[in-house]
Scaffold this active site. Structure first.
Site, mmCIF file in Angstrom:
data_model
loop_
_atom_site.group_PDB
_atom_site.id
_atom_site.type_symbol
_atom_site.label_atom_id
_atom_site.label_comp_id
_atom_site.label_asym_id
_atom_site.label_seq_id
_atom_site.Cartn_x
_atom_site.Cartn_y
_atom_site.Cartn_z
ATOM 1 N N GLN A 144 0.838 -1.207 0.000
ATOM 2 C CA GLN A 144 0.000 0.000 0.000
ATOM 3 C C GLN A 144 0.875 1.260 0.000
ATOM 4 O O GLN A 144 0.514 2.281 0.595
ATOM 5 C CB GLN A 144 -0.939 0.006 1.203
ATOM 6 N N SER A 145 2.007 1.216 -0.670
ATOM 7 C CA SER A 145 2.981 2.305 -0.612
ATOM 8 C C SER A 145 2.473 3.620 -1.217
ATOM 9 O O SER A 145 2.091 3.680 -2.392
ATOM 10 C CB SER A 145 4.243 1.869 -1.360
ATOM 11 N N ASN A 146 2.516 4.678 -0.403
ATOM 12 C CA ASN A 146 2.219 6.021 -0.914
ATOM 13 C C ASN A 146 3.335 6.491 -1.840
ATOM 14 O O ASN A 146 3.095 7.197 -2.814
ATOM 15 C CB ASN A 146 2.092 7.005 0.247
#
Ligand SMILES: *Cc1c(COP(=O)(O)O)cnc(C)c1O
Length: 329
Positions: free
Chosen positions: A74-76
């Site tokens: 879920q990397s921004n």
């Protein structure tokens, strides 16, 4: 120290707002302010946009046509690197590290949905502890084999060049603090891959700012994280030919990490709810929720004293909120 010597793309039209949190300030008897870096430019905002201004300018100067980077499922950072690539007409490939076993789901919402929407060229999922540098090198080789030019960006963009984005933010904060007539005693920020924390420290230190920066860890133990932040401070300050902050100025508290990176804690869920209900500010479960839990915890113990003027740097992350719905209800 002159940041203008470094090529930079601009992805945000002006400074992000620096706002007082009036309701919460009254409740906790501290003067609480928030730097709204969740409102930075590119898709969904957040701190990686500032780092990418310098990193992507470097990629373009080197003739790159493909960005490659690495992050959690879920990397921004991956979302924003992809958004910057789209903005610049480049392609983007992602390596996703399953820091929590089995946490990648092709159909997940949140940032994962946005990877697909923005047309990521390739996603490679690796188990925790994989050799990510080797995976990046392999991906770069695959791009070269197609006759194209790759540019690899380290996790979180936390190399000295990316860290300049938060040196610039420190200068922005000082100008806004002067403008608002409020001298902050403390800055509180999430400390992950370390670039945000290190950049703020270098920028504030170079301006002889007279306050404390308190990092709240999201993954690593205190000593390891303080070492990482200080090393990056030294490297970044050298690049700017300024003095780095001393080791004792680096504080990374690990009391709010809980069971591990991205894993929920009751304090995080309560902090996300508090910010939403008192100020209408959306935090995130992985970074700013834990950092804000740290801020509230330090107030509760009196480590942040009554009357202190505190600036919380909101580093973004709310596009991931929906992917963690079960942990927030
Ligand atoms: C990456 C990230 C952080 C941590 O910043 P670092 O520079 O990696 O320490 C904090 N908040 C959000 C929302 C992030 O995406």
């Amino acid at each position: 120290m002159d940041l203008a010597r470094f090529p930079r793309r601009r992805y945000t039209p002006g400074p992000t707002p620096l706002e007082r949190m009036p309701h919460l300030s009254g409740q906790v008897r501290r003067d609480l302010w928030i730097k709204r870096d969740d409102l930075l430019g590119l898709a969904g905002g957040g701190n990686k946009t500032r780092k990418l201004e310098f990193l992507v300018a470097d990629a373009l100067a080197k003739g790159a046509d493909t960005l490659i980077t690495v992050g959690a499922p879920q990397s921004n950072h991956c979302r924003l690197t992809l958004a910057a690539a789209v903005r610049e007409g480049l392609k983007c490939r992602l390596i996703l590290e399953e820091r929590v076993a089995g946490s990648y789901a092709a159909q997940a919402t949140g940032n994962n949905l946005l990877f697909d929407l923005m047309g990521v060229e390739n996603i490679r999922v690796m188990p925790a502890g994989s050799d990510l540098a080797a995976a990046m090198a392999e991906e770069a080789e695959a791009v070269r084999a197609l006759g194209r030019v790759p540019y690899a960006i380290a996790g979180g963009g936390s190399v000295p060049l990316g860290t300049l984005g938060y040196v610039a933010c420190a200068q922005e904060i000082l100008a806004q603090s002067l403008d608002a007539g409020v001298a902050f005693d403390r800055v509180v920020v999430a400390s992950g891959s370390a670039g945000t924390h290190a950049g703020l420290l270098v920028g504030l230190n170079a301006a002889s700012w007279d306050g404390a920066v308190t990092g709240i860890n999201v993954r690593r133990p205190q000593a390891e994280q303080e070492g990482n932040v200080h090393t990056l401070c030294v490297q970044t300050a050298a690049m700017l030919r300024t003095a780095p902050p001393e080791r004792h100025a680096v504080t990374c508290l690990d009391r709010w990490v809980g069971p591990g990176y991205s894993l929920p804690t009751p304090e995080m869920a309560a902090a996300v709810r508090t910010a939403a209900r008192t100020e209408g500010v959306l935090l995130d479960p992985v970074y700013t929720g834990k950092a804000f839990a740290g801020l509230l915890g330090l107030i509760e113990t009196g480590e942040i004293e009554p009357g202190e003027r505190v600036l919380f740097v909101h580093t973004g992350g709310s596009p991931a909120l929906h992917a963690y719905a079960d942990q927030l209800r």
